[in-house]
Scaffold this motif. Structure first.
Motif, PDB file in Angstrom:
ATOM      1  N   ARG A  84       0.833  -1.215   0.000  1.00 57.16           N
ATOM      2  CA  ARG A  84       0.000   0.000   0.000  1.00 57.16           C
ATOM      3  C   ARG A  84       0.859   1.253   0.000  1.00 57.16           C
ATOM      4  NH1 ARG A  84      -0.593   2.861   4.353  1.00 57.16           N
ATOM      5  NH2 ARG A  84      -2.119   4.562   4.420  1.00 57.16           N
ATOM      6  N   SER A  85       1.827   1.320   0.919  1.00 57.39           N
ATOM      7  CA  SER A  85       2.665   2.521   1.049  1.00 57.39           C
ATOM      8  C   SER A  85       3.466   2.774  -0.221  1.00 57.39           C
ATOM      9  CB  SER A  85       3.620   2.371   2.234  1.00 57.39           C
ATOM     10  OG  SER A  85       2.882   2.191   3.431  1.00 57.39           O
ATOM     11  N   LEU A  86       3.978   1.704  -0.839  1.00 57.69           N
ATOM     12  CA  LEU A  86       4.777   1.853  -2.059  1.00 57.69           C
ATOM     13  C   LEU A  86       3.911   2.321  -3.224  1.00 57.69           C
ATOM     14  CD1 LEU A  86       6.962  -1.352  -1.636  1.00 57.69           C
ATOM     15  CD2 LEU A  86       7.823   1.003  -1.606  1.00 57.69           C
ATOM     16  N   ILE A  87       2.683   1.766  -3.329  1.00 54.45           N
ATOM     17  CA  ILE A  87       1.759   2.196  -4.392  1.00 54.45           C
ATOM     18  C   ILE A  87       1.448   3.683  -4.230  1.00 54.45           C
ATOM     19  CG2 ILE A  87      -0.632   2.009  -5.211  1.00 54.45           C
ATOM     20  CD1 ILE A  87      -0.433  -1.035  -4.612  1.00 54.45           C
ATOM     21  N   LEU A  88       1.115   4.097  -3.004  1.00 58.24           N
ATOM     22  CA  LEU A  88       0.751   5.502  -2.764  1.00 58.24           C
ATOM     23  C   LEU A  88       1.921   6.437  -3.062  1.00 58.24           C
ATOM     24  CD1 LEU A  88      -1.345   5.110   0.517  1.00 58.24           C
ATOM     25  CD2 LEU A  88      -2.202   5.756  -1.742  1.00 58.24           C
ATOM     26  N   GLN A  89       3.125   6.028  -2.663  1.00 52.99           N
ATOM     27  CA  GLN A  89       4.303   6.867  -2.911  1.00 52.99           C
ATOM     28  C   GLN A  89       4.565   6.992  -4.413  1.00 52.99           C
ATOM     29  OE1 GLN A  89       5.787   8.604  -0.513  1.00 52.99           O
ATOM     30  NE2 GLN A  89       6.998   9.617  -2.090  1.00 52.99           N
ATOM     31  N   ALA A  90       4.413   5.880  -5.125  1.00 54.55           N
ATOM     32  CA  ALA A  90       4.606   5.909  -6.579  1.00 54.55           C
ATOM     33  C   ALA A  90       3.611   6.873  -7.236  1.00 54.55           C
ATOM     34  CB  ALA A  90       4.441   4.499  -7.161  1.00 54.55           C
ATOM     35  N   LEU A  91       2.360   6.801  -6.812  1.00 56.05           N
ATOM     36  CA  LEU A  91       1.327   7.673  -7.384  1.00 56.05           C
ATOM     37  C   LEU A  91       1.616   9.143  -7.085  1.00 56.05           C
ATOM     38  CD1 LEU A  91      -1.816   5.533  -6.433  1.00 56.05           C
ATOM     39  CD2 LEU A  91      -0.786   5.738  -8.698  1.00 56.05           C
ATOM     40  N   LYS A  92       1.998   9.417  -5.848  1.00 53.99           N
ATOM     41  CA  LYS A  92       2.306  10.803  -5.464  1.00 53.99           C
ATOM     42  C   LYS A  92       3.477  11.345  -6.278  1.00 53.99           C
ATOM     43  CE  LYS A  92       0.512  10.295  -0.773  1.00 53.99           C
ATOM     44  NZ  LYS A  92       0.853   9.884   0.597  1.00 53.99           N
ATOM     45  N   ASN A  93       4.371  10.440  -6.694  1.00 53.28           N
ATOM     46  CA  ASN A  93       5.514  10.844  -7.517  1.00 53.28           C
ATOM     47  C   ASN A  93       5.162  10.908  -9.010  1.00 53.28           C
ATOM     48  OD1 ASN A  93       7.259  11.117  -5.347  1.00 53.28           O
ATOM     49  ND2 ASN A  93       7.974   9.001  -5.446  1.00 53.28           N
ATOM     50  N   GLY A  94       3.872  10.757  -9.327  1.00 52.88           N
ATOM     51  CA  GLY A  94       3.442  10.897 -10.719  1.00 52.88           C
ATOM     52  C   GLY A  94       3.666   9.675 -11.577  1.00 52.88           C
ATOM     53  N   LYS A  95       3.808   8.507 -10.916  1.00 54.96           N
ATOM     54  CA  LYS A  95       4.026   7.270 -11.682  1.00 54.96           C
ATOM     55  C   LYS A  95       2.708   6.503 -11.810  1.00 54.96           C
ATOM     56  CE  LYS A  95       8.663   7.157  -9.806  1.00 54.96           C
ATOM     57  NZ  LYS A  95       9.129   8.067 -10.879  1.00 54.96           N
ATOM     58  N   HIS A  96       2.520   5.897 -12.975  1.00 55.90           N
ATOM     59  CA  HIS A  96       1.367   5.012 -13.161  1.00 55.90           C
ATOM     60  C   HIS A  96       1.666   3.696 -12.447  1.00 55.90           C
ATOM     61  CE1 HIS A  96       0.112   7.910 -16.145  1.00 55.90           C
ATOM     62  NE2 HIS A  96       1.291   7.789 -16.726  1.00 55.90           N
ATOM     63  N   ALA A 103      -6.147  -7.623  -2.473  1.00 57.30           N
ATOM     64  CA  ALA A 103      -6.361  -7.309  -1.058  1.00 57.30           C
ATOM     65  C   ALA A 103      -6.155  -5.819  -0.795  1.00 57.30           C
ATOM     66  CB  ALA A 103      -5.419  -8.143  -0.190  1.00 57.30           C
ATOM     67  N   ALA A 104      -5.091  -5.249  -1.356  1.00 60.08           N
ATOM     68  CA  ALA A 104      -4.821  -3.823  -1.156  1.00 60.08           C
ATOM     69  C   ALA A 104      -5.874  -2.959  -1.849  1.00 60.08           C
ATOM     70  CB  ALA A 104      -3.426  -3.473  -1.675  1.00 60.08           C
ATOM     71  N   ILE A 105      -6.288  -3.345  -3.057  1.00 60.87           N
ATOM     72  CA  ILE A 105      -7.291  -2.553  -3.787  1.00 60.87           C
ATOM     73  C   ILE A 105      -8.636  -2.605  -3.067  1.00 60.87           C
ATOM     74  CG2 ILE A 105      -8.632  -2.406  -5.922  1.00 60.87           C
ATOM     75  CD1 ILE A 105      -5.826  -1.289  -6.234  1.00 60.87           C
ATOM     76  N   ALA A 106      -9.032  -3.806  -2.603  1.00 56.53           N
ATOM     77  CA  ALA A 106     -10.330  -3.940  -1.936  1.00 56.53           C
ATOM     78  C   ALA A 106     -10.375  -3.150  -0.627  1.00 56.53           C
ATOM     79  CB  ALA A 106     -10.638  -5.420  -1.672  1.00 56.53           C
ATOM     80  N   ARG A 107      -9.250  -3.101   0.093  1.00 57.44           N
ATOM     81  CA  ARG A 107      -9.234  -2.411   1.392  1.00 57.44           C
ATOM     82  C   ARG A 107      -8.890  -0.933   1.279  1.00 57.44           C
ATOM     83  NH1 ARG A 107      -8.441  -7.329   1.661  1.00 57.44           N
ATOM     84  NH2 ARG A 107      -9.084  -8.663   3.383  1.00 57.44           N
ATOM     85  N   PHE A 108      -7.976  -0.602   0.379  1.00 56.35           N
ATOM     86  CA  PHE A 108      -7.475   0.778   0.311  1.00 56.35           C
ATOM     87  C   PHE A 108      -7.757   1.445  -1.030  1.00 56.35           C
ATOM     88  CE2 PHE A 108      -4.339  -1.669   2.976  1.00 56.35           C
ATOM     89  CZ  PHE A 108      -4.834  -1.250   4.202  1.00 56.35           C
ATOM     90  N   GLY A 109      -8.704   0.882  -1.798  1.00 59.29           N
ATOM     91  CA  GLY A 109      -8.997   1.428  -3.116  1.00 59.29           C
ATOM     92  C   GLY A 109      -9.383   2.897  -3.072  1.00 59.29           C
ATOM     93  N   ASP A 110     -10.146   3.280  -2.064  1.00 60.53           N
ATOM     94  CA  ASP A 110     -10.577   4.669  -1.906  1.00 60.53           C
ATOM     95  C   ASP A 110      -9.358   5.590  -1.889  1.00 60.53           C
ATOM     96  OD1 ASP A 110     -11.870   6.980  -1.306  1.00 60.53           O
ATOM     97  OD2 ASP A 110     -12.684   6.346   0.616  1.00 60.53           O
ATOM     98  N   GLU A 111      -8.415   5.278  -0.995  1.00 57.10           N
ATOM     99  CA  GLU A 111      -7.202   6.075  -0.835  1.00 57.10           C
ATOM    100  C   GLU A 111      -6.338   6.031  -2.101  1.00 57.10           C
ATOM    101  OE1 GLU A 111      -3.797   6.224   2.683  1.00 57.10           O
ATOM    102  OE2 GLU A 111      -4.716   4.300   2.187  1.00 57.10           O
ATOM    103  N   ILE A 112      -6.199   4.843  -2.676  1.00 64.39           N
ATOM    104  CA  ILE A 112      -5.332   4.659  -3.852  1.00 64.39           C
ATOM    105  C   ILE A 112      -5.881   5.421  -5.058  1.00 64.39           C
ATOM    106  CG2 ILE A 112      -4.579   2.932  -5.555  1.00 64.39           C
ATOM    107  CD1 ILE A 112      -4.238   0.980  -3.111  1.00 64.39           C
TER     108      ILE A 112
END
Length: 429
Positions: A84-96, A103-112
C-alpha cells in the motif's frame, strides 16, 4: 522513447511478467518499447529463473518508487504492507501503477484511486481478479453502456478445486484440503481462500466497476466452504444441483438503489453456466441490458495467467502514453467517488437448502411446516432421507424467502424438542 518499468517483487507473478516482457518474438510490438529498468526483491541471493542485467535488481524498493526515471511501477509483492505505502508513494511521484493486489485494492482502493486522480495518473488492476481472464477492462469499456443487473463468479480457484474433488470423489473437505496444500493449490494457511475472504476482495472490486460506485469491504458478506460436507454435496446432486462458492453482486430485489454483495457456498442448478466450471478454473457471468448474459472463463491463478494480465495492463498504459500523454484516457481511470449502498444479508431474498437431524418422533415434519409457516417461509420440498444412527435426517428446500424471516423460523425450530441439530444451511441460486 522507451517506457521504463520499476517492478516490485520477483516471485511467481513477477518472474512470469519478466519472462513475458523479455520474450518479444511473435508478440505485441509494443513490448519493444518497454525497458525493465529496476526490479525490487527481498533478497539478492535467492536463485532466479530470469536473467537481468547487473544493477537492475535491488533490495531498496523505496528507491524504485522515488526514481524519477521510472514511468510505471508494477506491484506484484502482494499483501497489504509495504505494498500500500509503495503504491501511494509511486502515485504521489506521478508514476502510473499496475498491480495484481486484490487485497490492497479492496481495502485501500478509496485512498489509492483518490491519490491517483489527484496526481493525474492511472492504476490498472486486471490481474487482481480472475487471473488471466480479461474482466476489468470489459466491465470498464466493452460492457460499460449496459445496465448491469448482476455479476456472479467463481473467482477462487482453491475452493473450486476442493469442491470439485469433493463432488467427483465423495471426499471430505479436510482430506481434499490437505491434498490441495500438498499440490500447491492451497496455501499453508488457507484461511483467505476457504473462508471466502479472497473472493470477497474480488467481488468488491467487480461490484465497484459494474455498478459505478465504491464499496466498503466490511459491507460484503463472506462465508466460506468449511461447513460444506460430502453429505450435502450428495444430496445436492440428487436434487439436481452442484455446490459452488459463488461471489455475487446484484441489484437488490426490492430496492434497486441498493446492492446485494456476498460470497457463500451455493447450490447451483446443473443447467446453469457456472455449474460446469471445475478444478482451479474461474468464470465470471455478467448479466445486463441489453447484452443479456456474457460469461468469461479461464485459469484464475498461476504465473502464466496472472503475468498475462499484468503485462497486458503494462502494454495498455504504454499505448496510452504514446498516443495521448496530455489527454488522460478516462477509460483507464477510476472516476466514481460515491459509495454504493449495500443491503445487509438479512434483507436477501433467496431460496435455502437446510438439513435437519431429528429425534424419531411422530409429526416432526408437520411441526417444521408450522414454524416455517409462522414466518411466511414456503417450502418447495421436504424429504426424509434416512437415518444417521438414531436420528432421522430431513432435507428442506424453500421457495424464495427473506433471509431475516428464514433465520427467525430456524431460531424457533431449534427450540423444538424433536430437533437434535441443523448441520447444514446453504443458499440456492
Amino acid at each position: 522513447m522507451g517506457v521504463k518499468l520499476g517492478i516490485l517483487g520477483l516471485g511467481t507473478v513477477g518472474t512470469g511478467t519478466v519472462q513475458l516482457l523479455q520474450d518479444t518474438t511473435d508478440r505485441n510490438p509494443l513490448l519493444q518499447e518497454v525497458e525493465i529498468y529496476r526490479v525490487g526483491v527481498r533478497s539478492l541471493d535467492k536463485p532466479r529463473e530470469v536473467q537481468l542485467p547487473e544493477g537492475v535488481v535491488t533490495t531498496d524498493l523505496e528507491s524504485i518508487v522515488n526514481d524519477p526515471e521510472v514511468d510505471i511501477v508494477v506491484e506484484v509483492i502482494g499483501g497489504l504492507e509495504p505494498a500500500r505505502s509503495l503504491i501511494l508513494q509511486a502515485l504521489k511521484n506521478g508514476k502510473h501503477v499496475v498491480t495484481a493486489n486484490k487485497a490492497a485494492i479492496a481495502r485501500f482502493g478509496d485512498e489509492i484511486f483518490t491519490t491517483a486522480n489527484e496526481a493525474g495518473v492511472y492504476v490498472l488492476l486486471e490481474a487482481a481478479v480472475g487471473g488471466g481472464i480479461p474482466v476489468i477492462q470489459p466491465l470498464k469499456q466493452s460492457l460499460s453502456v449496459n445496465r448491469i443487473h448482476a455479476v456472479t463468479g467463481i473467482v477462487n480457484g482453491t475452493t473450486n478445486y476442493i469442491l470439485t474433488r469433493m463432488q467427483q470423489e465423495g471426499s471430505n473437505f479436510e482430506d481434499v484440503l490437505v491434498d490441495a496444500q500438498r499440490l500447491g493449490y492451497a496455501e499453508a494457511d488457507p484461511t483467505a481462500d476457504v473462508d471466502g475472504l479472497d473472493a470477497g476482495d474480488k467481488i468488491a472490486i467487480l461490484a465497484s466497476l459494474a455498478f459505478g460506485g465504491r464499496i466498503h469491504l466490511e459491507d460484503v458478506y463472506a462465508e466460506g466452504i468449511r461447513q460444506v460436507s460430502k453429505t450435502d454435496i450428495a444430496y445436492a446432486e440428487k436434487l439436481g444441483f452442484v455446490i459452488k462458492l459463488l461471489a455475487i453482486a446484484k441489484l437488490h430485489a426490492s430496492d434497486r438503489s441498493k446492492l446485494s454483495v456476498r460470497v457463500h457456498p451455493t447450490l447451483v442448478p446443473k443447467a446453469h453456466p457456472l455449474a460446469s466450471i471445475n478444478g482451479v478454473y474461474n468464470a465470471i457471468l455478467v448479466e445486463g441490458e441489453p447484452i443479456g448474459q456474457v460469461m468469461l472463463f479461464g485459469p484464475g491463478a498461476g504465473a502464466g495467467a496472472t503475468a498475462s494480465a499484468v503485462t497486458s495492463d503494462i502494454l495498455h498504459l504504454v499505448a496510452t502514453l504514446k498516443t495521448s500523454t496530455a489527454n488522460p484516457n478516462p477509460l483507464l481511470a477510476c472516476r466514481h467517488q460515491d459509495y454504493c449502498e449495500i443491503a445487509p444479508i438479512s434483507e436477501l431474498v433467496t431460496r435455502f437448502y437446510t438439513r435437519f437431524l431429528t429425534r424419531d418422533q411422530s409429526g416432526v415434519i408437520g411441526k417444521l411446516g408450522t414454524c416455517f409457516g409462522n414466518y411466511g417461509v414456503s417450502l418447495e420440498s421436504v424429504v426424509q432421507t434416512g437415518f444417521q444412527g438414531e436420528l432421522a435426517e430431513i432435507v428442506v428446500v424453500t421457495h424464495d424467502v427473506k433471509e431475516g424471516d428464514f433465520r427467525q423460523a430456524l431460531a424457533e425450530i431449534r427450540e423444538l424438542s424433536a430437533i437434535d441439530s441443523i448441520p447444514s444451511l446453504l443458499r440456492v441460486l
